[in-house]
Write an enzyme that holds these catalytic residues in place. Structure first.
Site, PDB file in Angstrom:
ATOM      1  N   HIS A  37      -8.088   1.645   1.519  1.00 29.72           N
ATOM      2  CA  HIS A  37      -7.959   1.362   2.955  1.00 29.72           C
ATOM      3  C   HIS A  37      -8.784   2.363   3.781  1.00 29.72           C
ATOM      4  CE1 HIS A  37      -5.151  -0.853   5.921  1.00 29.72           C
ATOM      5  NE2 HIS A  37      -6.277  -0.521   6.520  1.00 29.72           N
ATOM      6  N   GLU A  97       0.837  -1.199   0.000  1.00 28.54           N
ATOM      7  CA  GLU A  97       0.000   0.000   0.000  1.00 28.54           C
ATOM      8  C   GLU A  97       0.871   1.247   0.000  1.00 28.54           C
ATOM      9  OE1 GLU A  97      -2.820  -0.272   3.198  1.00 28.54           O
ATOM     10  OE2 GLU A  97      -3.923  -1.908   2.244  1.00 28.54           O
TER      11      GLU A  97
END
Length: 584
Positions: A317, A297
Protein backbone atom coordinates in the site's frame (compact mmCIF):
# COMPACT_ATOMS: atom_id res chain seq x y z
CA UNK A 1 8.83 8.12 14.46
CA UNK A 2 8.13 11.32 12.61
CA UNK A 3 10.50 11.69 9.69
CA UNK A 4 12.26 15.09 9.77
CA UNK A 5 12.18 17.32 6.75
CA UNK A 6 15.33 18.51 5.12
CA UNK A 7 15.87 22.27 5.12
CA UNK A 8 14.95 22.67 1.46
CA UNK A 9 11.77 20.59 1.78
CA UNK A 10 10.88 22.36 5.03
CA UNK A 11 11.25 25.80 3.47
CA UNK A 12 9.12 24.68 0.53
CA UNK A 13 6.46 23.26 2.84
CA UNK A 14 6.40 26.39 5.03
CA UNK A 15 5.98 28.50 1.90
CA UNK A 16 3.07 26.27 0.93
CA UNK A 17 1.55 26.80 4.36
CA UNK A 18 1.68 30.56 3.94
CA UNK A 19 -0.02 30.55 0.57
CA UNK A 20 -2.19 27.45 0.38
CA UNK A 21 -5.34 28.30 2.34
CA UNK A 22 -3.22 30.00 4.99
CA UNK A 23 -6.03 32.41 5.72
CA UNK A 24 -8.18 29.54 6.98
CA UNK A 25 -6.00 28.88 9.99
CA UNK A 26 -5.66 32.61 10.73
CA UNK A 27 -9.41 33.15 10.55
CA UNK A 28 -10.00 30.19 12.83
CA UNK A 29 -7.38 31.51 15.28
CA UNK A 30 -9.09 34.90 15.38
CA UNK A 31 -12.44 33.27 16.09
CA UNK A 32 -11.01 31.06 18.85
CA UNK A 33 -9.41 34.12 20.45
CA UNK A 34 -12.68 36.06 20.34
CA UNK A 35 -14.64 33.20 21.85
CA UNK A 36 -11.91 32.28 24.36
CA UNK A 37 -12.51 28.65 23.44
CA UNK A 38 -10.11 26.13 21.98
CA UNK A 39 -11.49 22.96 20.48
CA UNK A 40 -10.21 19.59 21.65
CA UNK A 41 -8.68 17.45 18.87
CA UNK A 42 -7.47 13.87 19.16
CA UNK A 43 -4.97 12.61 16.57
CA UNK A 44 -4.75 8.81 16.54
CA UNK A 45 -2.09 8.26 13.85
CA UNK A 46 1.12 9.96 12.76
CA UNK A 47 0.21 13.27 11.17
CA UNK A 48 3.67 14.78 10.88
CA UNK A 49 5.09 17.70 12.83
CA UNK A 50 3.92 20.37 10.38
CA UNK A 51 0.28 19.28 10.54
CA UNK A 52 0.35 18.99 14.33
CA UNK A 53 1.90 22.43 14.73
CA UNK A 54 -0.77 23.96 12.49
CA UNK A 55 -3.46 22.32 14.62
CA UNK A 56 -1.90 23.61 17.84
CA UNK A 57 -2.35 27.20 16.65
CA UNK A 58 -6.10 26.93 17.15
CA UNK A 59 -6.84 23.78 19.14
CA UNK A 60 -5.91 21.68 22.13
CA UNK A 61 -4.20 18.71 20.50
CA UNK A 62 -3.77 15.24 22.01
CA UNK A 63 -1.70 12.55 20.28
CA UNK A 64 -2.81 8.99 21.06
CA UNK A 65 -1.40 6.60 18.48
CA UNK A 66 -2.79 3.04 18.29
CA UNK A 67 -5.68 3.94 20.58
CA UNK A 68 -8.17 1.15 21.26
CA UNK A 69 -11.87 1.46 20.46
CA UNK A 70 -12.67 1.34 24.16
CA UNK A 71 -10.36 4.26 24.94
CA UNK A 72 -11.58 6.19 21.90
CA UNK A 73 -15.18 5.87 23.09
CA UNK A 74 -14.12 7.00 26.56
CA UNK A 75 -12.50 10.15 25.12
CA UNK A 76 -15.27 10.92 22.64
CA UNK A 77 -17.49 13.03 24.97
CA UNK A 78 -14.61 15.50 25.41
CA UNK A 79 -13.71 15.76 21.72
CA UNK A 80 -14.72 18.36 19.16
CA UNK A 81 -12.61 16.81 16.40
CA UNK A 82 -10.83 13.59 15.55
CA UNK A 83 -8.12 13.01 12.92
CA UNK A 84 -7.27 9.50 11.75
CA UNK A 85 -5.53 7.74 8.91
CA UNK A 86 -6.47 4.24 7.71
CA UNK A 87 -5.68 2.28 10.86
CA UNK A 88 -8.30 3.74 13.23
CA UNK A 89 -11.87 2.46 13.03
CA UNK A 90 -14.38 5.21 13.82
CA UNK A 91 -17.50 3.15 14.50
CA UNK A 92 -21.07 3.92 15.48
CA UNK A 93 -20.04 3.37 19.10
CA UNK A 94 -17.69 6.34 18.89
CA UNK A 95 -20.39 8.70 17.59
CA UNK A 96 -22.91 7.48 20.16
CA UNK A 97 -20.35 7.91 22.95
CA UNK A 98 -19.64 11.49 21.85
CA UNK A 99 -23.24 12.45 22.75
CA UNK A 100 -23.37 14.99 19.94
CA UNK A 101 -20.19 16.87 20.83
CA UNK A 102 -17.98 15.46 18.06
CA UNK A 103 -18.27 17.95 15.18
CA UNK A 104 -15.76 16.70 12.62
CA UNK A 105 -13.73 13.59 11.81
CA UNK A 106 -10.80 14.14 9.45
CA UNK A 107 -9.38 11.27 7.41
CA UNK A 108 -5.78 11.95 6.39
CA UNK A 109 -6.15 10.28 3.01
CA UNK A 110 -8.84 9.55 0.44
CA UNK A 111 -10.75 6.41 1.44
CA UNK A 112 -13.17 6.66 4.37
CA UNK A 113 -14.23 3.02 4.63
CA UNK A 114 -12.86 2.93 8.21
CA UNK A 115 -15.44 5.55 9.25
CA UNK A 116 -19.14 4.78 9.76
CA UNK A 117 -20.55 7.52 7.52
CA UNK A 118 -24.18 6.67 8.28
CA UNK A 119 -23.60 7.03 12.02
CA UNK A 120 -21.62 10.24 11.50
CA UNK A 121 -24.46 11.73 9.47
CA UNK A 122 -27.12 10.71 11.98
CA UNK A 123 -25.15 12.44 14.73
CA UNK A 124 -24.51 15.58 12.67
CA UNK A 125 -20.76 15.00 12.50
CA UNK A 126 -18.95 16.18 9.39
CA UNK A 127 -16.48 13.77 7.82
CA UNK A 128 -13.72 15.36 5.74
CA UNK A 129 -10.79 13.85 3.88
CA UNK A 130 -7.74 14.92 1.90
CA UNK A 131 -8.63 14.05 -1.69
CA UNK A 132 -6.06 16.01 -3.67
CA UNK A 133 -2.69 16.06 -1.90
CA UNK A 134 -1.76 12.47 -2.73
CA UNK A 135 -3.22 12.44 -6.26
CA UNK A 136 0.08 12.68 -8.10
CA UNK A 137 1.82 10.18 -5.82
CA UNK A 138 -0.96 7.62 -6.31
CA UNK A 139 -0.93 8.12 -10.08
CA UNK A 140 2.86 7.81 -10.24
CA UNK A 141 2.74 4.56 -8.30
CA UNK A 142 0.13 3.19 -10.68
CA UNK A 143 2.37 4.02 -13.63
CA UNK A 144 5.38 2.54 -11.80
CA UNK A 145 3.49 -0.74 -11.34
CA UNK A 146 2.43 -0.65 -14.98
CA UNK A 147 6.03 -0.30 -16.20
CA UNK A 148 7.46 -2.75 -13.67
CA UNK A 149 4.90 -5.37 -14.66
CA UNK A 150 5.36 -4.87 -18.41
CA UNK A 151 9.15 -5.32 -18.11
CA UNK A 152 9.24 -7.88 -15.24
CA UNK A 153 11.54 -5.58 -13.26
CA UNK A 154 11.00 -7.01 -9.73
CA UNK A 155 11.42 -10.60 -10.95
CA UNK A 156 14.56 -9.75 -12.94
CA UNK A 157 16.04 -7.90 -9.97
CA UNK A 158 15.38 -10.86 -7.65
CA UNK A 159 16.92 -13.24 -10.21
CA UNK A 160 20.13 -11.26 -10.49
CA UNK A 161 20.46 -10.95 -6.72
CA UNK A 162 20.13 -14.73 -6.61
CA UNK A 163 23.24 -14.93 -8.82
CA UNK A 164 21.56 -15.54 -12.18
CA UNK A 165 21.80 -13.87 -15.60
CA UNK A 166 18.57 -15.09 -17.20
CA UNK A 167 17.34 -12.76 -19.93
CA UNK A 168 15.09 -15.33 -21.62
CA UNK A 169 12.74 -15.67 -18.65
CA UNK A 170 11.87 -11.98 -18.59
CA UNK A 171 10.61 -11.15 -22.05
CA UNK A 172 8.57 -7.97 -21.62
CA UNK A 173 5.72 -6.16 -23.36
CA UNK A 174 6.03 -2.78 -25.11
CA UNK A 175 3.58 -0.17 -23.78
CA UNK A 176 3.53 2.12 -26.81
CA UNK A 177 0.55 1.32 -29.00
CA UNK A 178 -1.14 -0.80 -26.32
CA UNK A 179 -4.57 0.01 -24.87
CA UNK A 180 -4.97 0.92 -21.19
CA UNK A 181 -8.42 0.88 -19.58
CA UNK A 182 -8.77 3.10 -16.52
CA UNK A 183 -11.63 2.19 -14.17
CA UNK A 184 -12.58 5.29 -12.20
CA UNK A 185 -11.85 8.54 -14.01
CA UNK A 186 -11.51 10.81 -11.00
CA UNK A 187 -8.47 12.84 -9.96
CA UNK A 188 -6.07 9.89 -9.82
CA UNK A 189 -7.48 8.23 -12.93
CA UNK A 190 -7.08 11.49 -14.84
CA UNK A 191 -3.41 11.80 -13.82
CA UNK A 192 -2.76 8.17 -14.78
CA UNK A 193 -4.33 8.85 -18.19
CA UNK A 194 -2.08 11.85 -18.78
CA UNK A 195 1.04 9.83 -18.01
CA UNK A 196 -0.09 6.82 -20.04
CA UNK A 197 -0.71 9.07 -23.04
CA UNK A 198 2.88 10.25 -22.64
CA UNK A 199 3.98 6.62 -22.93
CA UNK A 200 2.21 6.36 -26.28
CA UNK A 201 -0.72 4.28 -25.02
CA UNK A 202 -4.30 4.45 -26.23
CA UNK A 203 -6.44 5.19 -23.17
CA UNK A 204 -10.03 4.17 -22.45
CA UNK A 205 -11.96 4.98 -19.29
CA UNK A 206 -14.96 3.49 -17.55
CA UNK A 207 -16.72 5.74 -15.07
CA UNK A 208 -20.51 6.15 -15.04
CA UNK A 209 -20.14 9.56 -13.35
CA UNK A 210 -17.51 11.10 -15.62
CA UNK A 211 -18.38 13.50 -18.43
CA UNK A 212 -17.45 12.73 -22.01
CA UNK A 213 -16.21 16.34 -22.36
CA UNK A 214 -13.73 15.87 -19.51
CA UNK A 215 -12.47 12.64 -21.04
CA UNK A 216 -12.27 14.03 -24.57
CA UNK A 217 -10.22 17.00 -23.35
CA UNK A 218 -7.55 14.50 -22.30
CA UNK A 219 -7.77 12.39 -25.44
CA UNK A 220 -9.53 9.62 -23.52
CA UNK A 221 -12.52 7.64 -24.77
CA UNK A 222 -15.31 6.83 -22.30
CA UNK A 223 -16.63 3.30 -22.80
CA UNK A 224 -18.87 0.76 -21.06
CA UNK A 225 -17.53 -1.66 -18.50
CA UNK A 226 -17.89 -4.62 -20.87
CA UNK A 227 -16.20 -2.75 -23.71
CA UNK A 228 -13.24 -1.80 -21.51
CA UNK A 229 -12.82 -5.42 -20.41
CA UNK A 230 -12.95 -6.79 -23.93
CA UNK A 231 -10.70 -4.18 -25.57
CA UNK A 232 -7.85 -3.23 -23.25
CA UNK A 233 -4.48 -4.92 -22.86
CA UNK A 234 -3.83 -3.32 -19.46
CA UNK A 235 -6.46 -2.55 -16.80
CA UNK A 236 -5.77 0.01 -14.04
CA UNK A 237 -8.23 0.36 -11.17
CA UNK A 238 -8.82 3.72 -9.49
CA UNK A 239 -12.44 3.70 -8.29
CA UNK A 240 -13.67 4.10 -4.70
CA UNK A 241 -14.90 1.10 -2.73
CA UNK A 242 -18.70 1.28 -2.64
CA UNK A 243 -21.44 -1.37 -2.60
CA UNK A 244 -21.55 -1.16 -6.40
CA UNK A 245 -17.78 -1.54 -6.88
CA UNK A 246 -17.12 -4.20 -4.23
CA UNK A 247 -15.96 -7.38 -6.02
CA UNK A 248 -16.55 -5.63 -9.36
CA UNK A 249 -13.65 -7.64 -10.73
CA UNK A 250 -14.97 -11.11 -10.00
CA UNK A 251 -15.68 -14.18 -12.10
CA UNK A 252 -18.05 -12.26 -14.41
CA UNK A 253 -15.45 -9.59 -15.23
CA UNK A 254 -12.64 -12.10 -15.72
CA UNK A 255 -14.82 -14.23 -18.00
CA UNK A 256 -15.30 -11.18 -20.25
CA UNK A 257 -11.78 -9.72 -20.05
CA UNK A 258 -9.50 -9.81 -23.08
CA UNK A 259 -7.31 -12.94 -22.89
CA UNK A 260 -3.72 -12.11 -22.00
CA UNK A 261 -4.68 -9.01 -19.99
CA UNK A 262 -2.59 -7.46 -17.25
CA UNK A 263 -4.27 -5.76 -14.26
CA UNK A 264 -3.12 -3.13 -11.75
CA UNK A 265 -4.97 -2.34 -8.53
CA UNK A 266 -3.83 0.74 -6.62
CA UNK A 267 -7.34 1.68 -5.44
CA UNK A 268 -9.00 -0.64 -2.88
CA UNK A 269 -8.48 -4.32 -2.20
CA UNK A 270 -12.20 -5.04 -2.10
CA UNK A 271 -12.69 -4.00 -5.72
CA UNK A 272 -11.06 -7.28 -6.83
CA UNK A 273 -12.30 -10.65 -5.69
CA UNK A 274 -8.93 -12.17 -4.88
CA UNK A 275 -10.06 -15.77 -5.37
CA UNK A 276 -11.52 -14.91 -8.77
CA UNK A 277 -8.24 -13.21 -9.75
CA UNK A 278 -6.34 -16.34 -8.71
CA UNK A 279 -8.54 -18.46 -10.95
CA UNK A 280 -8.03 -16.03 -13.86
CA UNK A 281 -4.24 -16.16 -13.39
CA UNK A 282 -4.22 -19.94 -13.21
CA UNK A 283 -6.25 -20.09 -16.45
CA UNK A 284 -3.84 -17.54 -18.05
CA UNK A 285 -6.78 -15.31 -18.92
CA UNK A 286 -4.92 -12.70 -16.89
CA UNK A 287 -1.18 -13.15 -17.39
CA UNK A 288 0.07 -10.67 -14.79
CA UNK A 289 -1.22 -8.60 -11.89
CA UNK A 290 0.29 -5.77 -9.84
CA UNK A 291 -1.35 -5.19 -6.47
CA UNK A 292 -0.74 -2.34 -4.05
CA UNK A 293 -3.88 -3.02 -1.99
CA UNK A 294 -5.48 -6.10 -0.50
CA UNK A 295 -8.83 -7.08 0.98
CA UNK A 296 -7.24 -7.40 4.43
CA UNK A 297 -4.23 -5.27 5.31
CA UNK A 298 -1.74 -6.41 6.16
CA UNK A 299 -2.51 -9.71 4.44
CA UNK A 300 -1.25 -13.05 5.66
CA UNK A 301 2.11 -12.89 3.91
CA UNK A 302 2.81 -16.60 4.27
CA UNK A 303 -0.59 -17.97 3.29
CA UNK A 304 -2.02 -15.42 0.83
CA UNK A 305 -2.44 -17.25 -2.51
CA UNK A 306 -1.42 -14.27 -4.68
CA UNK A 307 1.61 -12.89 -2.88
CA UNK A 308 3.96 -15.76 -3.61
CA UNK A 309 3.19 -16.01 -7.32
CA UNK A 310 5.85 -14.98 -9.85
CA UNK A 311 3.19 -13.44 -12.09
CA UNK A 312 1.99 -11.06 -9.36
CA UNK A 313 3.87 -7.94 -8.21
CA UNK A 314 2.98 -6.84 -4.67
CA UNK A 315 3.67 -3.61 -2.78
CA UNK A 316 2.50 -2.78 0.78
CA UNK A 317 0.00 0.00 0.00
CA UNK A 318 2.58 2.51 -1.17
CA UNK A 319 0.32 4.51 -3.51
CA UNK A 320 0.33 7.72 -1.47
CA UNK A 321 3.44 6.94 0.52
CA UNK A 322 5.87 9.64 -0.49
CA UNK A 323 7.29 12.34 1.76
CA UNK A 324 5.59 15.08 -0.23
CA UNK A 325 2.22 13.32 -0.35
CA UNK A 326 2.19 12.45 3.36
CA UNK A 327 2.96 16.04 4.34
CA UNK A 328 0.45 17.37 1.83
CA UNK A 329 -2.30 15.05 3.08
CA UNK A 330 -1.64 16.13 6.68
CA UNK A 331 -1.90 19.81 5.77
CA UNK A 332 -5.01 19.29 3.67
CA UNK A 333 -6.93 17.39 6.35
CA UNK A 334 -5.84 19.79 9.11
CA UNK A 335 -7.04 22.76 7.07
CA UNK A 336 -10.38 21.02 6.44
CA UNK A 337 -10.83 20.23 10.14
CA UNK A 338 -9.91 23.77 11.24
CA UNK A 339 -12.26 25.17 8.61
CA UNK A 340 -15.13 22.99 9.81
CA UNK A 341 -14.58 23.81 13.49
CA UNK A 342 -14.54 27.51 12.61
CA UNK A 343 -18.10 27.09 11.30
CA UNK A 344 -17.14 27.46 7.68
CA UNK A 345 -18.41 25.46 4.74
CA UNK A 346 -15.90 22.82 3.69
CA UNK A 347 -15.27 21.68 0.14
CA UNK A 348 -13.64 18.45 1.41
CA UNK A 349 -16.83 17.21 3.07
CA UNK A 350 -17.75 13.57 2.45
CA UNK A 351 -21.21 13.36 4.06
CA UNK A 352 -22.46 16.85 3.22
CA UNK A 353 -23.07 18.68 -0.07
CA UNK A 354 -19.60 18.97 -1.57
CA UNK A 355 -18.72 21.62 -4.14
CA UNK A 356 -15.36 23.03 -5.25
CA UNK A 357 -13.86 25.85 -3.19
CA UNK A 358 -14.30 28.45 -5.94
CA UNK A 359 -18.00 27.57 -6.24
CA UNK A 360 -18.34 27.63 -2.44
CA UNK A 361 -17.06 31.20 -2.35
CA UNK A 362 -19.39 32.19 -5.17
CA UNK A 363 -22.38 30.66 -3.37
CA UNK A 364 -21.69 32.26 0.03
CA UNK A 365 -24.29 35.10 -0.04
CA UNK A 366 -26.86 32.76 -1.58
CA UNK A 367 -26.21 30.23 1.19
CA UNK A 368 -27.12 32.91 3.74
CA UNK A 369 -30.19 33.78 1.66
CA UNK A 370 -31.29 30.12 1.52
CA UNK A 371 -31.14 29.65 5.29
CA UNK A 372 -32.75 33.04 5.86
CA UNK A 373 -35.69 32.15 3.60
CA UNK A 374 -36.14 28.87 5.46
CA UNK A 375 -36.17 30.67 8.81
CA UNK A 376 -38.53 33.36 7.52
CA UNK A 377 -41.02 30.86 6.08
CA UNK A 378 -41.18 28.62 9.15
CA UNK A 379 -41.54 31.59 11.49
CA UNK A 380 -44.88 32.32 9.79
CA UNK A 381 -46.37 28.87 10.49
CA UNK A 382 -49.02 28.83 13.21
CA UNK A 383 -49.80 25.47 14.81
CA UNK A 384 -50.58 22.67 12.39
CA UNK A 385 -47.21 22.30 10.70
CA UNK A 386 -46.60 21.28 7.11
CA UNK A 387 -45.60 18.20 5.15
CA UNK A 388 -43.71 19.63 2.20
CA UNK A 389 -41.22 22.31 1.20
CA UNK A 390 -41.08 23.64 -2.37
CA UNK A 391 -37.91 25.47 -3.41
CA UNK A 392 -37.66 27.36 -6.69
CA UNK A 393 -34.35 28.56 -8.11
CA UNK A 394 -34.40 31.18 -10.88
CA UNK A 395 -30.96 31.18 -12.42
CA UNK A 396 -29.19 31.86 -15.71
CA UNK A 397 -27.77 28.34 -15.28
CA UNK A 398 -31.14 26.61 -15.19
CA UNK A 399 -30.81 22.89 -14.50
CA UNK A 400 -27.00 23.23 -14.46
CA UNK A 401 -27.16 24.93 -11.06
CA UNK A 402 -25.90 22.58 -8.34
CA UNK A 403 -28.52 23.24 -5.67
CA UNK A 404 -27.58 20.59 -3.09
CA UNK A 405 -25.92 23.06 -0.76
CA UNK A 406 -28.73 25.60 -1.08
CA UNK A 407 -31.37 22.90 -0.44
CA UNK A 408 -29.56 21.77 2.70
CA UNK A 409 -29.43 25.35 3.97
CA UNK A 410 -33.16 25.87 3.41
CA UNK A 411 -33.87 22.69 5.37
CA UNK A 412 -31.50 23.83 8.11
CA UNK A 413 -33.31 27.16 8.35
CA UNK A 414 -36.70 25.45 8.52
CA UNK A 415 -35.80 22.78 11.07
CA UNK A 416 -33.19 24.39 13.30
CA UNK A 417 -35.57 26.02 15.77
CA UNK A 418 -38.13 23.23 15.58
CA UNK A 419 -36.15 20.20 16.70
CA UNK A 420 -33.91 19.25 19.60
CA UNK A 421 -31.40 17.72 17.16
CA UNK A 422 -28.36 19.72 16.05
CA UNK A 423 -29.12 20.60 12.42
CA UNK A 424 -26.30 21.23 9.99
CA UNK A 425 -25.32 20.58 6.40
CA UNK A 426 -24.41 17.03 7.30
CA UNK A 427 -27.77 15.80 8.52
CA UNK A 428 -30.26 18.31 7.08
CA UNK A 429 -31.51 16.00 4.32
CA UNK A 430 -31.63 13.01 6.68
CA UNK A 431 -33.62 14.90 9.32
CA UNK A 432 -36.07 16.11 6.67
CA UNK A 433 -36.65 12.52 5.52
CA UNK A 434 -37.03 11.29 9.09
CA UNK A 435 -39.72 13.93 9.70
CA UNK A 436 -41.56 12.87 6.56
CA UNK A 437 -40.99 16.17 4.77
CA UNK A 438 -41.32 16.10 0.99
CA UNK A 439 -38.76 18.38 -0.65
CA UNK A 440 -39.51 19.63 -4.15
CA UNK A 441 -37.00 21.61 -6.21
CA UNK A 442 -37.78 23.52 -9.40
CA UNK A 443 -35.09 25.11 -11.57
CA UNK A 444 -36.17 27.99 -13.82
CA UNK A 445 -33.78 29.46 -16.38
CA UNK A 446 -33.91 33.21 -15.85
CA UNK A 447 -31.63 35.98 -17.09
CA UNK A 448 -28.41 35.71 -19.02
CA UNK A 449 -25.82 37.14 -16.65
CA UNK A 450 -23.06 35.48 -14.63
CA UNK A 451 -24.81 35.59 -11.27
CA UNK A 452 -25.69 32.33 -9.54
CA UNK A 453 -29.35 33.18 -8.88
CA UNK A 454 -31.67 35.93 -9.98
CA UNK A 455 -34.10 34.90 -7.22
CA UNK A 456 -35.03 32.02 -4.95
CA UNK A 457 -38.27 31.15 -3.18
CA UNK A 458 -39.44 28.82 -0.42
CA UNK A 459 -43.06 27.70 -0.05
CA UNK A 460 -44.39 25.60 2.84
CA UNK A 461 -47.40 23.38 2.22
CA UNK A 462 -49.79 25.00 4.68
CA UNK A 463 -52.11 28.00 4.83
CA UNK A 464 -52.21 27.96 8.64
CA UNK A 465 -50.10 31.09 9.10
CA UNK A 466 -49.57 33.53 11.93
CA UNK A 467 -49.70 36.21 9.25
CA UNK A 468 -52.36 35.64 6.61
CA UNK A 469 -50.73 38.04 4.15
CA UNK A 470 -47.85 35.53 3.84
CA UNK A 471 -50.17 32.99 2.19
CA UNK A 472 -50.11 33.19 -1.60
CA UNK A 473 -52.82 32.38 -4.13
CA UNK A 474 -51.94 28.67 -4.01
CA UNK A 475 -52.73 28.66 -0.27
CA UNK A 476 -49.11 28.15 0.77
CA UNK A 477 -46.83 30.21 2.98
CA UNK A 478 -44.48 31.84 0.48
CA UNK A 479 -41.29 33.91 0.74
CA UNK A 480 -38.91 34.96 -2.00
CA UNK A 481 -35.51 36.59 -1.98
CA UNK A 482 -32.48 37.64 -3.96
CA UNK A 483 -28.91 38.81 -3.48
CA UNK A 484 -28.11 42.41 -4.34
CA UNK A 485 -24.72 44.00 -3.81
CA UNK A 486 -23.56 40.81 -2.12
CA UNK A 487 -26.30 41.04 0.51
CA UNK A 488 -29.43 38.82 0.82
CA UNK A 489 -32.88 40.44 0.72
CA UNK A 490 -36.47 39.27 1.12
CA UNK A 491 -38.29 40.48 -1.97
CA UNK A 492 -41.75 38.94 -1.57
CA UNK A 493 -43.97 37.72 1.26
CA UNK A 494 -47.15 36.01 0.11
CA UNK A 495 -48.50 38.17 -2.71
CA UNK A 496 -46.75 41.35 -1.54
CA UNK A 497 -43.50 42.73 -2.96
CA UNK A 498 -41.08 43.88 -0.26
CA UNK A 499 -37.39 44.73 0.00
CA UNK A 500 -36.09 43.65 3.39
CA UNK A 501 -32.51 42.89 4.30
CA UNK A 502 -32.26 39.38 5.72
CA UNK A 503 -30.98 40.74 9.03
CA UNK A 504 -32.22 41.19 12.58
CA UNK A 505 -35.86 41.04 13.67
CA UNK A 506 -38.76 42.44 11.67
CA UNK A 507 -42.26 43.40 12.76
CA UNK A 508 -44.92 42.90 10.08
CA UNK A 509 -48.40 44.38 9.97
CA UNK A 510 -51.24 43.87 7.52
CA UNK A 511 -53.37 47.00 7.27
CA UNK A 512 -55.64 49.13 5.17
CA UNK A 513 -53.75 51.60 3.01
CA UNK A 514 -54.66 54.76 4.94
CA UNK A 515 -52.88 57.62 6.77
CA UNK A 516 -52.02 57.51 10.47
CA UNK A 517 -51.01 53.89 10.85
CA UNK A 518 -47.25 54.41 10.61
CA UNK A 519 -47.30 57.07 13.31
CA UNK A 520 -49.57 55.05 15.57
CA UNK A 521 -47.47 51.91 15.40
CA UNK A 522 -44.25 53.91 15.79
CA UNK A 523 -45.52 55.59 18.96
CA UNK A 524 -46.44 52.25 20.54
CA UNK A 525 -43.01 50.81 19.80
CA UNK A 526 -41.28 53.91 21.18
CA UNK A 527 -43.34 53.67 24.35
CA UNK A 528 -42.13 50.08 24.74
CA UNK A 529 -38.53 51.31 24.18
CA UNK A 530 -38.20 49.27 20.99
CA UNK A 531 -35.68 50.91 18.67
CA UNK A 532 -36.64 51.10 14.97
CA UNK A 533 -33.94 50.68 12.32
CA UNK A 534 -36.11 50.99 9.18
CA UNK A 535 -39.71 51.04 8.01
CA UNK A 536 -41.18 50.16 4.59
CA UNK A 537 -44.71 49.78 3.27
CA UNK A 538 -45.83 47.58 0.38
CA UNK A 539 -49.36 47.70 -1.01
CA UNK A 540 -51.23 45.56 -3.48
CA UNK A 541 -53.06 48.55 -4.98
CA UNK A 542 -53.95 52.11 -4.01
CA UNK A 543 -56.58 52.37 -1.24
CA UNK A 544 -56.45 48.65 -0.64
CA UNK A 545 -54.53 46.44 1.78
CA UNK A 546 -50.80 46.87 2.46
CA UNK A 547 -48.14 45.29 4.63
CA UNK A 548 -45.65 47.29 6.67
CA UNK A 549 -42.24 45.95 7.68
CA UNK A 550 -40.39 47.57 10.58
CA UNK A 551 -36.83 46.63 11.53
CA UNK A 552 -36.60 46.34 15.31
CA UNK A 553 -33.66 45.78 17.68
CA UNK A 554 -35.70 43.94 20.32
CA UNK A 555 -39.02 42.11 20.43
CA UNK A 556 -42.03 44.14 21.60
CA UNK A 557 -43.97 42.95 24.62
CA UNK A 558 -47.18 40.97 24.17
CA UNK A 559 -49.11 44.00 25.40
CA UNK A 560 -47.55 46.22 22.72
CA UNK A 561 -48.33 43.72 19.99
CA UNK A 562 -51.94 43.56 21.18
CA UNK A 563 -52.11 47.36 21.24
CA UNK A 564 -50.81 47.54 17.65
CA UNK A 565 -53.76 45.40 16.50
CA UNK A 566 -56.03 48.07 18.01
CA UNK A 567 -54.58 50.83 15.85
CA UNK A 568 -57.35 51.79 13.36
CA UNK A 569 -56.71 50.07 10.04
CA UNK A 570 -54.31 47.39 11.38
CA UNK A 571 -55.68 43.89 10.83
CA UNK A 572 -52.84 41.68 12.09
CA UNK A 573 -49.26 41.81 13.33
CA UNK A 574 -46.40 39.37 13.76
CA UNK A 575 -42.64 39.34 14.33
CA UNK A 576 -39.83 37.56 12.52
CA UNK A 577 -37.42 36.43 15.22
CA UNK A 578 -33.78 36.58 14.12
CA UNK A 579 -34.35 35.88 10.45
CA UNK A 580 -30.66 36.15 9.58
CA UNK A 581 -28.41 33.12 10.00
CA UNK A 582 -25.30 33.89 12.01
CA UNK A 583 -22.18 33.01 9.98
CA UNK A 584 -18.55 33.56 10.61
Amino acid sequence: MQRPLGSEALNSRNSCLRHRKGAIAQAALSQVTRNDKRHNILVTENLGSTGVELLKRTCNVELAYNVTLEKLCARAPQLDGLIVRRGTKVTREVFEASEGRLKVVGRAGVGVDNIDLAAATEHGCLVVNAPTANTVAAAEHGIALLCAMARNIPQADASMKAGKWDRSSFLGATLAGKTLAIYGFGKVGLEVARRAKGLGMHVLAYDPYASSEKAAAQGVQLVTFESALATADFHSLHMPLTPSTKNLFGDFAFSHIKPGSRIINAAHGGVINERALLRALEARVVVQAALDVFLEEPPDLAAHPLIGRSDVICTPHLGAYTLEAQEGVALEVVEAVVEALAGKLCCNAINAPMVPQEIMEELQPYIVLAEGLGKAAVSLVRDHGFADIAITYSSPRGDDLDSRLLRAMVIKGVLEDNTTARVNLVNADLLARNRGLKITEVHVRSGDGSEVLTSMSVALGTSDSRFSAAVDRTRRIYVQGKVAGGQPFLTRIGNYDVELAVAGSILLTRQRDQPGIVGGVGMLLAKDQVNISFMTVSRAARDREAIMAIGIDSEPSAETLEAITQVPGVMEVTVFKEVVPQYT
